[in-house]
Structure formats: C-alpha cells, structure tokens
Enzyme design. Sequence first.
Site, PDB file in Angstrom:
ATOM      1  N   TYR A 285       0.841  -1.204   0.000  1.00 25.12           N
ATOM      2  CA  TYR A 285       0.000   0.000   0.000  1.00 25.12           C
ATOM      3  C   TYR A 285       0.875   1.253   0.000  1.00 25.12           C
ATOM      4  CZ  TYR A 285      -3.763   3.190   1.282  1.00 25.12           C
ATOM      5  OH  TYR A 285      -4.669   4.199   1.295  1.00 25.12           O
TER       6      TYR A 285
ATOM      7  N   PHE B  20      -7.720  19.714 -23.979  1.00 22.77           N
ATOM      8  CA  PHE B  20      -8.415  18.447 -24.231  1.00 22.77           C
ATOM      9  C   PHE B  20      -9.720  18.473 -23.429  1.00 22.77           C
ATOM     10  CE2 PHE B  20      -9.402  14.027 -23.129  1.00 22.77           C
ATOM     11  CZ  PHE B  20      -9.681  13.579 -24.402  1.00 22.77           C
ATOM     12  N   ASP B  21     -10.729  17.682 -23.838  1.00 25.16           N
ATOM     13  CA  ASP B  21     -12.067  17.862 -23.228  1.00 25.16           C
ATOM     14  C   ASP B  21     -12.117  17.574 -21.719  1.00 25.16           C
ATOM     15  OD1 ASP B  21     -11.794  15.325 -24.225  1.00 25.16           O
ATOM     16  OD2 ASP B  21     -13.825  15.108 -24.959  1.00 25.16           O
TER      17      ASP B  21
ATOM     18  N   ASP C 169       0.573  19.149 -20.678  1.00 25.78           N
ATOM     19  CA  ASP C 169      -0.333  18.014 -20.822  1.00 25.78           C
ATOM     20  C   ASP C 169       0.327  17.121 -21.868  1.00 25.78           C
ATOM     21  OD1 ASP C 169      -2.297  16.186 -21.268  1.00 25.78           O
ATOM     22  OD2 ASP C 169      -3.849  17.614 -21.837  1.00 25.78           O
TER      23      ASP C 169
ATOM     24  N   ALA D  29       0.400  13.762 -22.792  1.00 28.56           N
ATOM     25  CA  ALA D  29      -0.037  12.393 -23.100  1.00 28.56           C
ATOM     26  C   ALA D  29       0.770  11.818 -24.272  1.00 28.56           C
ATOM     27  CB  ALA D  29      -1.531  12.382 -23.435  1.00 28.56           C
TER      28      ALA D  29
ATOM     29  N   LYS E  47      -1.317   6.669 -23.417  1.00 29.05           N
ATOM     30  CA  LYS E  47      -0.841   6.959 -24.770  1.00 29.05           C
ATOM     31  C   LYS E  47       0.661   6.655 -24.818  1.00 29.05           C
ATOM     32  CE  LYS E  47      -4.770   9.485 -24.488  1.00 29.05           C
ATOM     33  NZ  LYS E  47      -5.589   9.559 -23.273  1.00 29.05           N
TER      34      LYS E  47
ATOM     35  N   HIS F 241     -21.915  13.143 -25.805  1.00 30.78           N
ATOM     36  CA  HIS F 241     -21.500  12.261 -26.903  1.00 30.78           C
ATOM     37  C   HIS F 241     -21.355  10.800 -26.475  1.00 30.78           C
ATOM     38  CE1 HIS F 241     -18.027  13.935 -24.883  1.00 30.78           C
ATOM     39  NE2 HIS F 241     -17.295  12.925 -25.291  1.00 30.78           N
TER      40      HIS F 241
HETATM   41  N1  F0G Z   1      -5.001  15.020 -22.181  1.00 30.80           N
HETATM   42  C1  F0G Z   1      -4.998  14.653 -23.473  1.00 30.80           C
HETATM   43  C2  F0G Z   1      -4.243  15.467 -24.474  1.00 30.80           C
HETATM   44  C3  F0G Z   1      -5.717  13.527 -23.879  1.00 30.80           C
HETATM   45  O1  F0G Z   1      -5.726  13.190 -25.162  1.00 30.80           O
HETATM   46  C4  F0G Z   1      -6.425  12.781 -22.907  1.00 30.80           C
HETATM   47  C5  F0G Z   1      -7.205  11.602 -23.282  1.00 30.80           C
HETATM   48  C6  F0G Z   1      -6.370  13.205 -21.570  1.00 30.80           C
HETATM   49  C7  F0G Z   1      -5.650  14.331 -21.239  1.00 30.80           C
HETATM   50  C8  F0G Z   1      -7.103  12.471 -20.483  1.00 30.80           C
HETATM   51  O2  F0G Z   1      -6.482  11.263 -20.214  1.00 30.80           O
HETATM   52  O3  F0G Z   1      -8.167   9.521 -20.845  1.00 30.80           O
HETATM   53  O4  F0G Z   1      -6.185   8.976 -19.422  1.00 30.80           O
HETATM   54  O5  F0G Z   1      -8.031  10.345 -18.514  1.00 30.80           O
HETATM   55  N2  F0G Z   1      -7.521  11.324 -24.459  1.00 30.80           N
HETATM   56  C9  F0G Z   1      -8.249  10.140 -24.925  1.00 30.80           C
HETATM   57  C10 F0G Z   1      -8.553  10.284 -26.387  1.00 30.80           C
HETATM   58  C11 F0G Z   1      -9.422   9.758 -24.096  1.00 30.80           C
HETATM   59  O6  F0G Z   1      -9.311   9.428 -26.901  1.00 30.80           O
HETATM   60  O7  F0G Z   1      -8.054  11.192 -27.043  1.00 30.80           O
HETATM   61  P1  F0G Z   1      -7.262   9.968 -19.731  1.00 30.80           P
END
Ligand code: F0G
Length: 461
Positions: free
Chosen positions: A73, A126-127, A217, A219, A260, A452
């Site tokens: 843990y 990102f969304d 950010d 990824a 990613k 969506h």
């Molecule tokens: N930032 C970026 C640039 C991303 O593309 C994503 C996720 C996230 C943050 C959030 O990360 O999914 O691990 O919580 N992108 C995926 C996509 C979901 O399909 O582009 P997460």
Amino acid sequence: MQSKRPIPPYRIKMVEPIRIIDRKEREKKLIEAGYNPFKLHSEDVFIDLLTDSGTGAMSHFQWAALMKGDEAYAGSSSFFRLEKVVQAITGYLYVMPAHQGRGAEQVVIPALVKHPGMVFFSNIHFDTTRAHVELSGARAIDVVIPECFELDHYHPFKGNFDLVELEKQINAVKAENVAGIIMTITNNSAGGEPVSLENMKGVRKLAQAYHIPVIIDGARYAENAYFIKQREEAYRDCSIREIAKWQFDQGDIFLMSAKKDGLVNMGGLIAIKNDRHLFELCQTRIVPMEGFPTYGGLAGRDMEAMAVGLEEALDLDYLTYRIAECEYLGNRLLEAKIPIQTPVGGHAVFVDCGAMCPQIPYDQFPAQAVCNALYLEGGIRAVEIGSLLLGRDPDTSQNRQADREFMRLTIPRRTYTLEHLDYVADCLISVYQKRHELKGLAFEYESPILRHFTARFRVVT
Ligand code: F0G
C-alpha cells in the site's frame, strides 16, 4: 535495402482474434446502439479506431515486468522504479502516479485555482482538461495559431500557440488571474498536431515574465519530440530523449495520460519540477481522490509496466514506424481526395466531414453520420470530434458549432497492421463515393453533460 512501406520494428508474439459480423447484423447493432458508436459492444466492432488511449499492445518486456509488481500500500518498490524513470526523462523532482490522465487533472488543476474568476490558457484544452478547469470554477481559453484549422495549408507545427494572442489575452484578464498555461503536446483536438520547441520556449518566456505556472499536458510528448526532430532544423541531430528533456524544461508541472505514450492500458502521472508547496498540496489531495501518493490508483504491476513503457516510447525506431503508419493511412485517403487535416498528426487521421457532407448541418452532426456509415460499411469504429463533442453553450443552450466537423481515425499503438489500415482506407473511400446520400442525426436522448458518450439518435429523413 530501403522499403517503400513502413516496416514495424517488432514482430507479433501473441494474437487476439477479431471478426466481422455481416452487414445485416451491423445494421441491427447500430440501431440498438442508438446510432452512437460509443454504445456498440467491442465484439461487434472489427477494427476499433475509437481511441489510441489504453488500446495499444504491451511488449514482452512489459508483460514480464508485471510479475515484479510490489503491491504494498505504501512505499512500493514499483513506485520507486517508476519515479526514477520519470525523474530521468523529465528532470522533475516530485512524481506521483494517478489512475489515468483525468485523475492527474482532478488533483492538480483545482490546486492551481487561487480565487474565483481565474483563467487557464492552452493551445487547445483536451475535453477532460477543459472539464476539470470548469469544475474548479475557472475558465478555459484556447489560443492556438489560426493555421491550425486551415486543413490543406501546410504548417509543420499546427499545434503551436499564437504567442501574440496569448500575451494579449494575459493582459486582458490580468496576469494575477491566470492560473496556468497548459501546453497540450501533441495537440490532440487539432489532429494530433505537434508544438515546436521554439514555440514552447516562447510560451515559457511569457509565462516567466508574468509569473504564471506552465503545465505540460504530455499524453503524447514522445510523438511531439519525434516531430520536433523531423521538422525543426535545430534539433535534427538530437536524440528523442534530449528533445523530450528540453520540452520538459519549458514547464513546471507535467500531467500525463500514460495510456498513450506510456504504452500501458491504464495509468497516469503527475510530476512537479521543484515547487515543494504545490507537491505537498497535491499529496494531500491525491489521497482521497486517487490513493496513497506511492500508488495513486494503480497496482504495483501497473507501475512496473509503465516504467518500461515510458522508455520504449522514446525509441526512435518505434516512433518512426508509429508516425509513418498514421501518415500511410492519411496518404491513402488523400490520394482518393478525401479532405483530412494535413500534415497528418501523431496518433490519428482527422477527416473533415463538414467538407465531405455539406448537405448535413452542423447540428445534425456530419462526422457522427460518417462514423456510422463507416461502421455499416466495414465494421470500423471511429469517433466524432466536432459539434456533438463540443456540446451546448451553457448560457444559451444552443448547440455550439465546432471549427471543423472531424471524424478521428485513431490508431492504437503496435496493434494493427498496414493491411488493416488499407482495409480502413478502402472502406472509407467507398463511403466517400456515397457521401451525398448520407443523412444527419437528431437526438432521441441527450444527457446534460458529456452527451457524446451516451446520446441516442434517429436518422433525419
Ligand atoms: N489530455 C490529453 C491530451 C488527452 O488526449 C487525454 C485523453 C487526456 C488528457 C485524459 O487522459 O483519458 O487517461 O483520462 N484522451 C483520450 C482520447 C481519451 O481518446 O483522445 P485519460
């Protein structure tokens, strides 16, 4: 000998069977899914290009590393192995795992919001990042260069910030109201388009002048580093690892969806350069949200796999093939005159469905209509990145109109072959030939947020 076709620098050791159900079945499944590919069962999908997130294949080194997972843990040795790898790649002192990217966001983003009315700037949020900014009571403003959405205009770094606009906006809202500048590398929402190191340095300079923290950010930071090596003259002879480190030099905080460029199926990361106060604040926040700071929502074995995956994603041969396969699919579509974002980005091909189907208005979601047609054509699942994703204006309740109605063909890492991608191209070309027959969609059900994922539609006749 040089091959004309990209050759993967790995061979296949284990296979996962996939099958295509027949056209009648696909029609039935799509109706059951309410014309929303998110609601399809994956066993009814032949080739799944919904996302590159957590859908890639691990190497045998990663599978072997899973066995070393220390499931303690607190103070797991797997954490310390991961920490060492992240410190070496980023040069940042403080490291915490999170269960995925948005887990990292929920811990860090609110910690940066000091008072009501603050603002985050990003090339494009990102969304989920935008959602966390808004949930924390701040505003999210995008300041990407205008060339970003000129699809057939060549620009090597369409993910770049508009630095003049950024400074103008900082002055407009006043620096003390800026909670942070988020550099999204690569810039997912614009087509996986890269950001140049020169541009990142420009952002850094502005941020320093105005005392604003910079959040990376990252990824897809390794893919971004590859594009810098390819397209930015000054860094042609530098290693990916060096370029990656220089990218991190431009930031203060690193948030990562490791699903990613971490090459794992689940995992995320928070790394902080040297702000001890922020680290302590995040350490306190992470416990109730993600877990104890040395596991942050992950099993010990997940951290082992991530430590190996982070290294593998920096391999030049791996990246060369990775980017080449996206370009390969893009080129097949371009040859057929299908409108796409160019140059093709790092993880996907973005098809401009607004241009493809001008008969479908934006609020009948042309890209969703093309996604559905592609599923019917060949059992392929893609994703809408357009006005459906953007949602409604909270003040007016009107559908917001996206700059572009994209369908994203997202390529999982080390998963599909060029034969699969040829099949995708053939199917989309066939849909393209029938594009004038495609019809828009109207809601049967629409959830108030993130619609969506769960919406159901009917075809507008
Ligand atoms: N930032 C970026 C640039 C991303 O593309 C994503 C996720 C996230 C943050 C959030 O990360 O999914 O691990 O919580 N992108 C995926 C996509 C979901 O399909 O582009 P997460």
